[in-house]
Design a protein around this motif. Structure first.
Motif, PDB file in Angstrom:
ATOM      1  N   ARG A  30     -49.146  22.598 -95.422  1.00  0.00           N
ATOM      2  CA  ARG A  30     -48.441  21.399 -95.902  1.00  0.00           C
ATOM      3  C   ARG A  30     -48.171  20.436 -94.740  1.00  0.00           C
ATOM      4  O   ARG A  30     -48.347  19.238 -94.850  1.00  0.00           O
ATOM      5  CB  ARG A  30     -47.140  21.798 -96.591  1.00  0.00           C
ATOM      6  CG  ARG A  30     -46.292  20.644 -97.112  1.00  0.00           C
ATOM      7  CD  ARG A  30     -47.026  19.791 -98.135  1.00  0.00           C
ATOM      8  NE  ARG A  30     -47.533  20.585 -99.214  1.00  0.00           N
ATOM      9  CZ  ARG A  30     -47.114  20.541-100.468  1.00  0.00           C
ATOM     10  NH1 ARG A  30     -46.167  19.710-100.816  1.00  0.00           N
ATOM     11  NH2 ARG A  30     -47.655  21.307-101.375  1.00  0.00           N
ATOM     12  N   ARG A  31     -47.749  20.986 -93.602  1.00  0.00           N
ATOM     13  CA  ARG A  31     -47.504  20.153 -92.423  1.00  0.00           C
ATOM     14  C   ARG A  31     -48.789  19.461 -91.970  1.00  0.00           C
ATOM     15  O   ARG A  31     -48.787  18.273 -91.652  1.00  0.00           O
ATOM     16  CB  ARG A  31     -46.911  20.995 -91.293  1.00  0.00           C
ATOM     17  CG  ARG A  31     -45.510  21.480 -91.587  1.00  0.00           C
ATOM     18  CD  ARG A  31     -44.841  22.099 -90.370  1.00  0.00           C
ATOM     19  NE  ARG A  31     -45.612  23.140 -89.722  1.00  0.00           N
ATOM     20  CZ  ARG A  31     -45.506  24.439 -89.963  1.00  0.00           C
ATOM     21  NH1 ARG A  31     -44.641  24.873 -90.865  1.00  0.00           N
ATOM     22  NH2 ARG A  31     -46.244  25.319 -89.304  1.00  0.00           N
ATOM     23  N   ALA A  32     -49.890  20.199 -91.968  1.00  0.00           N
ATOM     24  CA  ALA A  32     -51.179  19.623 -91.572  1.00  0.00           C
ATOM     25  C   ALA A  32     -51.598  18.521 -92.542  1.00  0.00           C
ATOM     26  O   ALA A  32     -52.141  17.483 -92.121  1.00  0.00           O
ATOM     27  CB  ALA A  32     -52.243  20.710 -91.507  1.00  0.00           C
ATOM     28  N   GLN A  33     -51.348  18.726 -93.829  1.00  0.00           N
ATOM     29  CA  GLN A  33     -51.706  17.731 -94.841  1.00  0.00           C
ATOM     30  C   GLN A  33     -50.899  16.444 -94.641  1.00  0.00           C
ATOM     31  O   GLN A  33     -51.440  15.345 -94.737  1.00  0.00           O
ATOM     32  CB  GLN A  33     -51.467  18.305 -96.226  1.00  0.00           C
ATOM     33  CG  GLN A  33     -51.863  17.380 -97.347  1.00  0.00           C
ATOM     34  CD  GLN A  33     -51.596  18.000 -98.717  1.00  0.00           C
ATOM     35  OE1 GLN A  33     -50.704  18.827 -98.862  1.00  0.00           O
ATOM     36  NE2 GLN A  33     -52.365  17.593 -99.703  1.00  0.00           N
ATOM     37  N   ILE A  34     -49.629  16.571 -94.352  1.00  0.00           N
ATOM     38  CA  ILE A  34     -48.779  15.399 -94.114  1.00  0.00           C
ATOM     39  C   ILE A  34     -49.268  14.635 -92.892  1.00  0.00           C
ATOM     40  O   ILE A  34     -49.404  13.405 -92.915  1.00  0.00           O
ATOM     41  CB  ILE A  34     -47.302  15.811 -93.969  1.00  0.00           C
ATOM     42  CG1 ILE A  34     -46.761  16.281 -95.323  1.00  0.00           C
ATOM     43  CG2 ILE A  34     -46.455  14.663 -93.410  1.00  0.00           C
ATOM     44  CD1 ILE A  34     -45.396  16.947 -95.260  1.00  0.00           C
ATOM     45  N   ARG A  35     -49.551  15.366 -91.814  1.00  0.00           N
ATOM     46  CA  ARG A  35     -50.049  14.708 -90.591  1.00  0.00           C
ATOM     47  C   ARG A  35     -51.367  13.982 -90.849  1.00  0.00           C
ATOM     48  O   ARG A  35     -51.568  12.859 -90.381  1.00  0.00           O
ATOM     49  CB  ARG A  35     -50.229  15.740 -89.481  1.00  0.00           C
ATOM     50  CG  ARG A  35     -48.933  16.217 -88.902  1.00  0.00           C
ATOM     51  CD  ARG A  35     -49.198  17.135 -87.700  1.00  0.00           C
ATOM     52  NE  ARG A  35     -47.979  17.773 -87.276  1.00  0.00           N
ATOM     53  CZ  ARG A  35     -47.724  19.077 -87.384  1.00  0.00           C
ATOM     54  NH1 ARG A  35     -48.628  19.895 -87.895  1.00  0.00           N
ATOM     55  NH2 ARG A  35     -46.580  19.565 -86.958  1.00  0.00           N
ATOM     56  N   ALA A  93     -54.506   9.025 -91.503  1.00  0.00           N
ATOM     57  CA  ALA A  93     -55.424   8.209 -92.296  1.00  0.00           C
ATOM     58  C   ALA A  93     -54.794   6.855 -92.624  1.00  0.00           C
ATOM     59  O   ALA A  93     -55.465   5.821 -92.602  1.00  0.00           O
ATOM     60  CB  ALA A  93     -55.815   8.937 -93.576  1.00  0.00           C
ATOM     61  N   ALA A  94     -53.518   6.847 -92.924  1.00  0.00           N
ATOM     62  CA  ALA A  94     -52.823   5.599 -93.224  1.00  0.00           C
ATOM     63  C   ALA A  94     -52.822   4.677 -92.016  1.00  0.00           C
ATOM     64  O   ALA A  94     -53.050   3.467 -92.132  1.00  0.00           O
ATOM     65  CB  ALA A  94     -51.385   5.881 -93.672  1.00  0.00           C
ATOM     66  N   ASN A  99     -43.126  12.339 -88.026  1.00  0.00           N
ATOM     67  CA  ASN A  99     -44.559  12.257 -87.799  1.00  0.00           C
ATOM     68  C   ASN A  99     -45.110  10.859 -88.061  1.00  0.00           C
ATOM     69  O   ASN A  99     -46.078  10.450 -87.424  1.00  0.00           O
ATOM     70  CB  ASN A  99     -45.292  13.318 -88.616  1.00  0.00           C
ATOM     71  CG  ASN A  99     -45.177  14.671 -87.966  1.00  0.00           C
ATOM     72  OD1 ASN A  99     -45.949  15.012 -87.089  1.00  0.00           O
ATOM     73  ND2 ASN A  99     -44.165  15.427 -88.346  1.00  0.00           N
ATOM     74  N   ALA A 100     -44.497  10.113 -88.954  1.00  0.00           N
ATOM     75  CA  ALA A 100     -44.903   8.727 -89.182  1.00  0.00           C
ATOM     76  C   ALA A 100     -44.622   7.893 -87.936  1.00  0.00           C
ATOM     77  O   ALA A 100     -45.436   7.055 -87.542  1.00  0.00           O
ATOM     78  CB  ALA A 100     -44.182   8.147 -90.390  1.00  0.00           C
ATOM     79  N   GLU A 101     -43.482   8.137 -87.314  1.00  0.00           N
ATOM     80  CA  GLU A 101     -43.147   7.417 -86.085  1.00  0.00           C
ATOM     81  C   GLU A 101     -44.138   7.750 -84.980  1.00  0.00           C
ATOM     82  O   GLU A 101     -44.590   6.860 -84.263  1.00  0.00           O
ATOM     83  CB  GLU A 101     -41.725   7.745 -85.654  1.00  0.00           C
ATOM     84  CG  GLU A 101     -40.680   7.143 -86.566  1.00  0.00           C
ATOM     85  CD  GLU A 101     -39.261   7.625 -86.283  1.00  0.00           C
ATOM     86  OE1 GLU A 101     -39.070   8.519 -85.427  1.00  0.00           O
ATOM     87  OE2 GLU A 101     -38.340   7.100 -86.934  1.00  0.00           O
ATOM     88  N   ARG A 102     -44.497   9.005 -84.845  1.00  0.00           N
ATOM     89  CA  ARG A 102     -45.481   9.418 -83.826  1.00  0.00           C
ATOM     90  C   ARG A 102     -46.842   8.783 -84.063  1.00  0.00           C
ATOM     91  O   ARG A 102     -47.520   8.389 -83.123  1.00  0.00           O
ATOM     92  CB  ARG A 102     -45.630  10.936 -83.824  1.00  0.00           C
ATOM     93  CG  ARG A 102     -44.462  11.664 -83.254  1.00  0.00           C
ATOM     94  CD  ARG A 102     -44.700  13.157 -83.295  1.00  0.00           C
ATOM     95  NE  ARG A 102     -43.480  13.862 -82.932  1.00  0.00           N
ATOM     96  CZ  ARG A 102     -43.221  15.110 -83.234  1.00  0.00           C
ATOM     97  NH1 ARG A 102     -44.101  15.823 -83.916  1.00  0.00           N
ATOM     98  NH2 ARG A 102     -42.089  15.667 -82.869  1.00  0.00           N
ATOM     99  N   ALA A 103     -47.241   8.726 -85.339  1.00  0.00           N
ATOM    100  CA  ALA A 103     -48.562   8.197 -85.684  1.00  0.00           C
ATOM    101  C   ALA A 103     -48.575   6.680 -85.745  1.00  0.00           C
ATOM    102  O   ALA A 103     -49.643   6.071 -85.774  1.00  0.00           O
ATOM    103  CB  ALA A 103     -49.017   8.770 -87.032  1.00  0.00           C
ATOM    104  N   GLY A 104     -47.404   6.068 -85.775  1.00  0.00           N
ATOM    105  CA  GLY A 104     -47.345   4.616 -85.924  1.00  0.00           C
ATOM    106  C   GLY A 104     -47.758   4.173 -87.313  1.00  0.00           C
ATOM    107  O   GLY A 104     -48.378   3.128 -87.485  1.00  0.00           O
TER     108      GLY A 104
END
Length: 57
Positions: free
Chosen positions: A5-10, A15-16, A43-48
């Motif tokens: 689940r964590r991998a799927q969220i990341r 992708a976004a 994780n959204a903050e990390r990924a921007g």
């Protein structure tokens, strides 16, 4: 929360960010646990990446 689940969220957030879109996370059965919401936010903050959390019935 499971490792898959964590991998799927990341992957969704990555992708976004790559496509310059907002990731959409839909939850049925009520509000997601605080742990899940915080994981998405962190994780959204990390990924921007931008994201939305929607509750569906």
């Amino acid at each position: 929360m499971s490792k898959s689940r964590r991998a799927q969220i990341r992957a969704t957030l990555e992708a976004a960010q790559v496509t310059q879109r907002s990731a959409l996370f839909e939850f049925s059965g009520g509000k997601p646990a605080a742990e899940v919401s915080e994981f998405i936010k962190r994780n959204a903050e990390r990924a921007g990446a931008q994201y939305q959390i929607e509750l569906v019935e």
